[in-house]
Every structure is written in structure tokens, then in C-alpha cells.
Write a protein that holds these residues in place. Structure first.
Motif, short mmCIF file in Angstrom:
data_model
loop_
_atom_site.label_atom_id
_atom_site.label_comp_id
_atom_site.label_asym_id
_atom_site.label_seq_id
_atom_site.Cartn_x
_atom_site.Cartn_y
_atom_site.Cartn_z
N SER A 66 0.93 -0.98 -0.19
CA SER A 66 0.00 -0.30 -0.06
C SER A 66 1.71 1.87 0.34
O SER A 66 0.69 2.18 -0.85
N TYR A 69 1.50 1.63 -3.29
CA TYR A 69 0.82 1.99 -4.15
C TYR A 69 0.73 3.51 -3.80
O TYR A 69 0.96 4.58 -4.83
N GLU A 70 0.49 4.20 -3.03
CA GLU A 70 0.19 5.58 -2.40
C GLU A 70 1.93 6.33 -2.44
O GLU A 70 1.42 7.44 -3.47
N CYS A 82 -3.39 10.01 -3.94
CA CYS A 82 -4.47 9.13 -4.22
C CYS A 82 -5.20 9.95 -3.39
O CYS A 82 -6.47 9.27 -4.10
N ALA A 85 -7.51 10.58 -6.50
CA ALA A 85 -8.05 8.91 -7.01
C ALA A 85 -9.35 8.69 -6.30
O ALA A 85 -11.00 8.17 -7.03
N ILE A 86 -9.37 8.80 -4.89
CA ILE A 86 -10.22 8.85 -3.64
C ILE A 86 -11.62 9.31 -4.54
O ILE A 86 -12.72 9.38 -4.54
N LEU A 89 -13.04 8.53 -7.77
CA LEU A 89 -13.86 7.16 -7.45
C LEU A 89 -15.13 8.25 -6.55
O LEU A 89 -16.54 7.55 -6.71
N ILE A 93 -18.74 7.55 -8.07
CA ILE A 93 -20.09 7.03 -6.86
C ILE A 93 -21.46 7.52 -7.29
O ILE A 93 -23.36 7.04 -7.53
N GLY B 81 -3.83 2.40 4.32
CA GLY B 81 -3.86 3.89 4.45
C GLY B 81 -4.81 4.65 3.83
O GLY B 81 -5.87 3.22 3.31
N CYS B 82 -4.83 5.03 3.28
CA CYS B 82 -5.18 5.45 1.69
C CYS B 82 -5.88 4.62 0.63
O CYS B 82 -6.76 4.44 -0.16
N VAL B 83 -5.49 3.43 0.37
CA VAL B 83 -6.06 2.59 -0.24
C VAL B 83 -6.59 1.55 -0.38
O VAL B 83 -7.61 1.52 -0.37
N ALA B 85 -9.02 2.87 1.46
CA ALA B 85 -10.68 3.73 0.97
C ALA B 85 -10.54 3.62 -0.44
O ALA B 85 -11.55 2.88 -1.40
N ILE B 86 -9.55 3.43 -1.44
CA ILE B 86 -9.97 3.01 -2.65
C ILE B 86 -10.37 2.02 -3.43
O ILE B 86 -11.11 2.06 -4.15
N LEU B 89 -13.56 2.04 -2.14
CA LEU B 89 -14.86 2.48 -2.98
C LEU B 89 -14.97 1.38 -4.08
O LEU B 89 -16.05 1.61 -4.64
N GLN B 90 -13.63 1.40 -4.58
CA GLN B 90 -13.93 0.60 -5.81
C GLN B 90 -14.65 -0.35 -5.92
O GLN B 90 -15.60 -1.27 -7.19
#
Lengths: 148, 148
Positions: A66, A69-70, A82, A85-86, A89, A93, B81-83, B85-86, B89-90
Motif C-alpha cells: 500500500s 501504491y501511495e 491518492c 483517486a479518492i 471515485l 459513485i 492507509g488511503c489504499v 479507502a480506494i 470505493l472500487q
């Protein structure tokens, strides 16, 4: 050497001796130097080490993934990372929720039209243009409410 | 003093002199010490300083806000972390897309039923139970395909 024949990517970049109990070695092998370089640039080796030490061993691989990724997201988008991206998304939604509400209202409307055999009830054309969605949805609900 | 009467939250925490051109001062006022403490713990003051220096001044406030958001997410969920949340949401988007496809198929089905005046066409009950969604959607599409 973190148990392997060459120092891990972290120790190589930090130019330090890679000991048998190196905290980075299991997650940053020498053949993936870019993986450590990017998290080091964003979080710093010292912070990553502290974060990993605070986690049980079985969760550390997920934490490293993670963090990578971040860090990649922050490199691609230095302003929002990130969080960009949030935000994207969350907008997606909201749009899907609106489209679903529209579709459900349309189903209800068609069913009421069938039940009441009233051909004048559902004359609103469902338009997928985003600018009109909310207005049409509200109009549709008003018609439904007026017939109840 | 970053132009104010007391050192900014960053210089206070780092125990250094807050100069007039301090890069942190505009975004980390002395009355919000927690804001800097959290990004310092996750990213490190040095990395934040470098990231801000690489950005035009008008984008720095947004960058700080996104870094604070990301750091808070990492504190709440040290593994993902933020990942996290991503990922959440996905999943939500996938579920909404499936529900929307179901609703659109139902509309099509009802419209075909009306056109064909065939009361046996749409006997499938739309069930919002997630476990049945995909199966029912496929069944619905098969019925629609068989009637074309």
C-alpha cells in the motif's frame, strides 16, 4: 544480506550493511531497486522502518504494497496523490447513485403506468445528459408523489 | 517567524528558527500543531519540504491538504492507509454498476413485455441480495436474448 546473496534494495540505496534481521530485506529484493527508491522518496526510509516495526510481521507485506501504491500515486500526481483517486471515485459513485435512482424511478413509473393504464403519466423522456439528471429525477418524483 | 508573531507549527516541533521565507509557515500555523505532527510522522519534514519546493506556490495549499488527508488515513489504518479507502470505493462502484445494469435490464424487460403483450416474459423477481445479483442478471439477459 537479509538472508540472500546480495544486499536488499534498501540497504544498497542507503549504502549500509544489510544484516540478517534487516526489516526491509523481505519486501525490497535487490532486483526491484525502483520499489524502494520511490517509497524512500515519498515517506523516507526511517519512517517506513518505524511503520513496519509497529506492525505484526504478517501485515508488513500488505503495508509495503500500500505504501508503494501511495508513493506511485504521489509521483504521478504530486499535488493530490491518492486523494485525487479518492475524489474521482467518489464523483463516480455520486453519478452511479443518481443513474440508479433514475432507473429505479423509471421502473416505478412504468409499473404505475401499467397498473393505472394511464398513458399520460410517464411522458418524461429519461435523458442521460448529466446536466439534466437531477432536474428530471425531481420532476419524476413529483409526478409519482402527485399520483399517490 | 514566517511573518507571524510566533514560530509556525513545523519550526516549533523541529525546534528551529522560523524565518520569513519558511516554506511550512503559510500552511502549518502555530495554532494547529497536530496538522504538522501527523504529516511529519508519516512523510518526514524533509520530504514534505522537497515536495513543496517542487510545486508552484498556488498548488502548495492543495498539496498540503492532500498530504494531511493521506497521513490521517495512514494513522487510522496503518496497513492500508488511503489504499484501503480506494479499495472500498472500487467495490462500491462495482456493486452500483451491477445494480444499474440490473435496473436497466429490468426496464428493457418491462418495455418488451409491454410491446409483446406477453405476460410470461418477466417473471424473474429482481432481488437486491448481492449473492443473487449476478446470477439473476445473467438469467435476465438470457431471457432477453432468447426473445430477440
Amino acid at each position: 544480506m537479509g538472508g540472500s546473496s546480495s544486499p536488499c534494495a534498501s540497504c544498497k540505496l542507503l549504502r549500509r550493511r544489510c544484516t540478517k534481521d534487516c526489516i526491509f530485506a523481505p519486501y525490497f529484493p535487490p532486483n526491484e531497486p525502483h520499489k524502494f527508491a520511490i517509497v524512500h522518496k515519498v515517506f523516507g526510509a526511517s519512517n517506513i522502518s518505524k511503520m513496519l516495526q509497529e506492525l505484526p510481521i504478517q501485515q508488513r507485506a500488505d503495508a509495503v504494497n500500500s505504501l508503494v501504491y501511495e508513493a506511485n500515486a504521489r509521483m504521478r500526481d504530486p499535488v493530490y496523490g491518492c486523494v485525487g483517486a479518492i475524489s474521482f471515485l467518489q464523483n463516480q459513485i455520486s453519478q452511479l447513485e443518481m443513474q440508479l435512482a433514475m432507473a429505479q424511478a423509471e421502473i416505478l413509473c412504468i409499473q404505475m403506468q401499467n397498473n393505472n393504464n394511464n398513458n399520460n403519466l410517464c411522458e418524461i423522456q429519461i435523458n442521460n445528459n448529466d446536466n439534466n439528471l437531477q432536474h428530471e429525477y425531481i420532476s419524476l418524483l413529483q409526478i409519482i408523489n402527485n399520483t399517490n
